[in-house]
Design a protein around this motif. Structure first.
Motif, PDB file in Angstrom:
ATOM      1  N   LYS A  84       0.830  -1.207   0.000  1.00  0.00           N
ATOM      2  CA  LYS A  84       0.000   0.000   0.000  1.00  0.00           C
ATOM      3  C   LYS A  84       0.869   1.263   0.000  1.00  0.00           C
ATOM      4  O   LYS A  84       0.576   2.232  -0.719  1.00  0.00           O
ATOM      5  N   VAL A  85       1.927   1.281   0.792  1.00  0.00           N
ATOM      6  CA  VAL A  85       2.806   2.452   0.849  1.00  0.00           C
ATOM      7  C   VAL A  85       3.530   2.649  -0.478  1.00  0.00           C
ATOM      8  O   VAL A  85       3.669   3.776  -0.963  1.00  0.00           O
ATOM      9  N   LEU A  86       3.982   1.563  -1.094  1.00  0.00           N
ATOM     10  CA  LEU A  86       4.635   1.663  -2.400  1.00  0.00           C
ATOM     11  C   LEU A  86       3.669   2.244  -3.444  1.00  0.00           C
ATOM     12  O   LEU A  86       4.066   3.085  -4.269  1.00  0.00           O
ATOM     13  N   GLU A  87       2.431   1.811  -3.416  1.00  0.00           N
ATOM     14  CA  GLU A  87       1.440   2.319  -4.364  1.00  0.00           C
ATOM     15  C   GLU A  87       1.161   3.801  -4.123  1.00  0.00           C
ATOM     16  O   GLU A  87       1.005   4.578  -5.071  1.00  0.00           O
ATOM     17  N   ARG A  88       1.124   4.210  -2.867  1.00  0.00           N
ATOM     18  CA  ARG A  88       0.859   5.618  -2.556  1.00  0.00           C
ATOM     19  C   ARG A  88       2.030   6.493  -2.998  1.00  0.00           C
ATOM     20  O   ARG A  88       1.827   7.593  -3.527  1.00  0.00           O
ATOM     21  N   ALA A  89       3.258   5.993  -2.787  1.00  0.00           N
ATOM     22  CA  ALA A  89       4.430   6.736  -3.259  1.00  0.00           C
ATOM     23  C   ALA A  89       4.402   6.868  -4.785  1.00  0.00           C
ATOM     24  O   ALA A  89       4.688   7.942  -5.338  1.00  0.00           O
ATOM     25  N   ALA A  90       4.059   5.776  -5.465  1.00  0.00           N
ATOM     26  CA  ALA A  90       4.011   5.795  -6.935  1.00  0.00           C
ATOM     27  C   ALA A  90       2.977   6.796  -7.447  1.00  0.00           C
ATOM     28  O   ALA A  90       3.172   7.417  -8.500  1.00  0.00           O
ATOM     29  N   ALA A  91       1.874   6.957  -6.703  1.00  0.00           N
ATOM     30  CA  ALA A  91       0.851   7.921  -7.107  1.00  0.00           C
ATOM     31  C   ALA A  91       1.391   9.350  -7.094  1.00  0.00           C
ATOM     32  O   ALA A  91       0.850  10.231  -7.773  1.00  0.00           O
ATOM     33  N   HIS A  92       2.451   9.568  -6.324  1.00  0.00           N
ATOM     34  CA  HIS A  92       3.108  10.882  -6.296  1.00  0.00           C
ATOM     35  C   HIS A  92       4.318  10.918  -7.229  1.00  0.00           C
ATOM     36  O   HIS A  92       5.123  11.863  -7.160  1.00  0.00           O
ATOM     37  N   GLY A  93       4.465   9.898  -8.072  1.00  0.00           N
ATOM     38  CA  GLY A  93       5.575   9.857  -9.012  1.00  0.00           C
ATOM     39  C   GLY A  93       6.900   9.475  -8.384  1.00  0.00           C
ATOM     40  O   GLY A  93       7.958   9.784  -8.930  1.00  0.00           O
ATOM     41  N   LEU A  94       6.855   8.801  -7.242  1.00  0.00           N
ATOM     42  CA  LEU A  94       8.063   8.454  -6.489  1.00  0.00           C
ATOM     43  C   LEU A  94       8.230   6.939  -6.459  1.00  0.00           C
ATOM     44  O   LEU A  94       7.336   6.212  -6.004  1.00  0.00           O
ATOM     45  N   ASP A 151      15.839  -7.418  14.751  1.00  0.00           N
ATOM     46  CA  ASP A 151      14.595  -8.117  15.082  1.00  0.00           C
ATOM     47  C   ASP A 151      13.384  -7.512  14.399  1.00  0.00           C
ATOM     48  O   ASP A 151      12.250  -7.938  14.651  1.00  0.00           O
ATOM     49  N   THR A 152      13.570  -6.541  13.530  1.00  0.00           N
ATOM     50  CA  THR A 152      12.433  -5.887  12.890  1.00  0.00           C
ATOM     51  C   THR A 152      11.881  -6.718  11.737  1.00  0.00           C
ATOM     52  O   THR A 152      12.565  -7.574  11.182  1.00  0.00           O
ATOM     53  N   ASN A 153      10.636  -6.425  11.377  1.00  0.00           N
ATOM     54  CA  ASN A 153      10.028  -7.018  10.196  1.00  0.00           C
ATOM     55  C   ASN A 153      10.432  -6.174   8.982  1.00  0.00           C
ATOM     56  O   ASN A 153      10.139  -4.973   8.931  1.00  0.00           O
ATOM     57  N   PRO A 154      11.120  -6.749   7.999  1.00  0.00           N
ATOM     58  CA  PRO A 154      11.594  -5.949   6.862  1.00  0.00           C
ATOM     59  C   PRO A 154      10.495  -5.207   6.112  1.00  0.00           C
ATOM     60  O   PRO A 154      10.709  -4.081   5.650  1.00  0.00           O
ATOM     61  N   TYR A 155       9.319  -5.807   5.959  1.00  0.00           N
ATOM     62  CA  TYR A 155       8.232  -5.117   5.260  1.00  0.00           C
ATOM     63  C   TYR A 155       7.844  -3.834   5.993  1.00  0.00           C
ATOM     64  O   TYR A 155       7.674  -2.773   5.377  1.00  0.00           O
ATOM     65  N   LEU A 156       7.693  -3.935   7.298  1.00  0.00           N
ATOM     66  CA  LEU A 156       7.291  -2.765   8.083  1.00  0.00           C
ATOM     67  C   LEU A 156       8.415  -1.736   8.144  1.00  0.00           C
ATOM     68  O   LEU A 156       8.161  -0.526   8.140  1.00  0.00           O
ATOM     69  N   THR A 157       9.660  -2.212   8.201  1.00  0.00           N
ATOM     70  CA  THR A 157      10.804  -1.313   8.220  1.00  0.00           C
ATOM     71  C   THR A 157      10.854  -0.462   6.951  1.00  0.00           C
ATOM     72  O   THR A 157      11.038   0.761   7.004  1.00  0.00           O
ATOM     73  N   VAL A 158      10.680  -1.101   5.800  1.00  0.00           N
ATOM     74  CA  VAL A 158      10.689  -0.355   4.534  1.00  0.00           C
ATOM     75  C   VAL A 158       9.476   0.558   4.452  1.00  0.00           C
ATOM     76  O   VAL A 158       9.584   1.730   4.060  1.00  0.00           O
ATOM     77  N   ALA A 159       8.310   0.044   4.829  1.00  0.00           N
ATOM     78  CA  ALA A 159       7.079   0.834   4.733  1.00  0.00           C
ATOM     79  C   ALA A 159       7.168   2.107   5.567  1.00  0.00           C
ATOM     80  O   ALA A 159       6.838   3.203   5.095  1.00  0.00           O
ATOM     81  N   ALA A 160       7.612   1.985   6.815  1.00  0.00           N
ATOM     82  CA  ALA A 160       7.666   3.143   7.705  1.00  0.00           C
ATOM     83  C   ALA A 160       8.717   4.143   7.255  1.00  0.00           C
ATOM     84  O   ALA A 160       8.496   5.372   7.306  1.00  0.00           O
ATOM     85  N   THR A 161       9.885   3.655   6.814  1.00  0.00           N
ATOM     86  CA  THR A 161      10.938   4.558   6.344  1.00  0.00           C
ATOM     87  C   THR A 161      10.501   5.298   5.086  1.00  0.00           C
ATOM     88  O   THR A 161      10.653   6.527   4.972  1.00  0.00           O
ATOM     89  N   LEU A 162       9.957   4.553   4.136  1.00  0.00           N
ATOM     90  CA  LEU A 162       9.510   5.164   2.881  1.00  0.00           C
ATOM     91  C   LEU A 162       8.392   6.162   3.131  1.00  0.00           C
ATOM     92  O   LEU A 162       8.394   7.268   2.566  1.00  0.00           O
TER      93      LEU A 162
END
Length: 448
Positions: A117-127, A349-360
């Motif tokens: 969902k975060v990747l799609e939202r970033a893409a909607a802004h051309g990112l 110990d973090t979840n990689p999906y959540l780590t990328v999502a929150a950082t992005l």
């Protein structure tokens, strides 16, 4: 082999359909090829309670799932055919592995669905981000049973001494490195680098940069199958951020760059200081403003906060600097093909999906809102920490409270995620608050 080709071959009998839980562990089932055909059409039922489990299946409190209102129903997992790969060591015909994510309401708390969902939202802004990750872990010449019998003390690490990039130990451990490399082939893991780190048995493996869900998928597989490889060798690994007080902290470092829809880099600008574009500065500003709100994503267990004991190399605050490892957000690279930021806050110990999502999410919000970063840190960030600057949560209760109060987290990661993730972490914290550590008995039992 593609999933369709695997199904079409009558010699193939079973496949593993896997979900990634909140802790980053793969959970799933082996299903017959015949059953897999139906799963591809209709999904595979699995209880959302899987997302309320701690690593050893301790059930945590999750509103609407494991509390008094939960009915422990199944929700459908949707197979992503693009994730098809082979399980190392499995026999042909039983070696297919595919990843899934929840659909429907449970997608709101499913880590892989949240990143999507975060990747799609970033893409909607051309990112369009490109990212890779580094994984730190410690390898032991101990079985899980021998480690438990020793009370997890006085364990034999794979090397005796700290050995950062020491070729001697890399050579001595060539069997491990070669087995790890071989393992990554069928798993389609782009293993870019392996080396010794800053403690006995302390190692690092790095995933090459890529796009979409793929690098996060690969790091999930790497974490799970590194553990499997160790167990197969009669050994064990840990990803605890701090497994003993004499060890340095273990992390996942996330490297991100950004392109537009045409593939043009957005972080590099010719003539700018160190090539850092204004868009890149806004991204850094977003990291500084919002990462503290989602500290709990990067520091998700009671052990996570042990990383920040005095003397460790953990980030001193939400600072940034060019080629400066004493900051949290290290800007790395020298040209448009290499310039990126490294988030050094997440623990191993973090979840990689959540780590990328929150950082992005934090960085993209910075670009959208045009947030200027704090001044760059020059010199040693540990020695020159600016008082009153942006900071992450230093305790689990603080991290829980900041996530619950964050409009940013609710906007980007979702109301339901904030509610459930904070509740499970509160449940974990409460369970450990009841415990009496051995060190307290030794310090206070007789004369305290």
């Amino acid at each position: 082999m593609t999933l369709d080709a695997y199904i079409a071959d009558p010699a193939n009998r079973f496949a593993t359909v896997a979900l990634v839980d909140t802790n980053g562990l793969l959970r799933g089932q082996m299903v017959s090829v015949k059953s897999l055909k139906g799963i591809l059409k209709n999904g595979m039922g699995m209880a959302p309670a899987q997302l309320a489990l701690d690593p050893t299946d301790e059930m945590l409190e999750m509103p609407g799932v494991t509390d008094g209102t939960g009915d422990f129903h199944d929700d459908p997992l949707i197979v992503d055919p693009a994730t098809a790969r082979s399980i190392p060591w499995a026999k042909p015909g039983h070696d297919m592995l595919v990843l899934t994510n929840y659909s429907g309401d449970t997608a709101q708390i499913c880590p892989r669905s949240i990143l999507k969902k975060v990747l799609e939202r970033a893409a909607a802004h051309g990112l369009h981000p490109k990212y890779g990750m580094e994984l730190e872990y410690t390898l032991f010449d101990e079985t899980p049973e021998s480690a438990r019998d020793k009370g997890y003390r006085n364990l034999k690490t794979a090397t005796m001494h700290a050995s950062h990039d020491l070729v001697l130990y890399q050579t001595v451990q060539s069997d491990w490195y070669e087995a790890l490399s071989d393992m990554c082939g069928p798993l389609k893991i782009d293993l870019a680098k392996m080396h010794e780190e800053i403690g006995g048995g302390f190692l690092e493996a790095c995933i090459g940069a890529g796009e979409g869900l793929e690098p996060a998928d690969q790091l999930i597989l790497l974490k799970n199958f590194i553990r499997a490889l160790a167990l197969r060798q009669g050994r064990s690994v840990t990803f605890m951020p701090r497994w003993i007080e004499t060890a340095d902290s273990q992390s996942i470092h996330l490297h991100i760059s950004m392109k537009d829809a045409t593939g043009k880099t957005l972080f590099h600008e010719d003539g700018a200081r160190n090539g850092i574009s204004q868009t890149f500065k806004y991204f850094l500003g977003g990291l500084q403003k919002y990462i503290g709100d989602v500290s709990l994503v990067f520091l998700p267990t009671v052990n996570s906060y042990r990383r920040f004991a005095p003397g460790t190399f953990a980030p001193p605050g939400l600072t940034w600097g060019y080629e400066n490892r004493t900051t949290c957000f290290r800007v790395v690279g020298h040209d448009e093909g290499s310039l990126r930021v490294e988030n050094r806050l997440p623990g191993a110990d973090t979840n990689p999906y959540l780590t990328v999502a929150a950082t992005l999410a934090a960085g993209v919000a910075g670009i959208i809102e045009k947030i200027e970063p704090q001044p760059e840190v020059l010199g040693n960030g540990h020695a020159n920490k600016t008082e009153g600057g942006p900071d992450y949560a230093r305790s689990m209760p603080e991290a829980i409270a900041r996530l619950r109060a964050s409009d940013f987290a609710r906007d980007w990661l979702g109301e339901r995620f904030v509610e459930t993730f904070s509740a499970t972490r509160q449940s974990q914290h409460d369970q450990f608050a009841k415990k009496v550590p051995d060190v307290e008995l030794m310090r206070f039992f007789d004369l305290g």
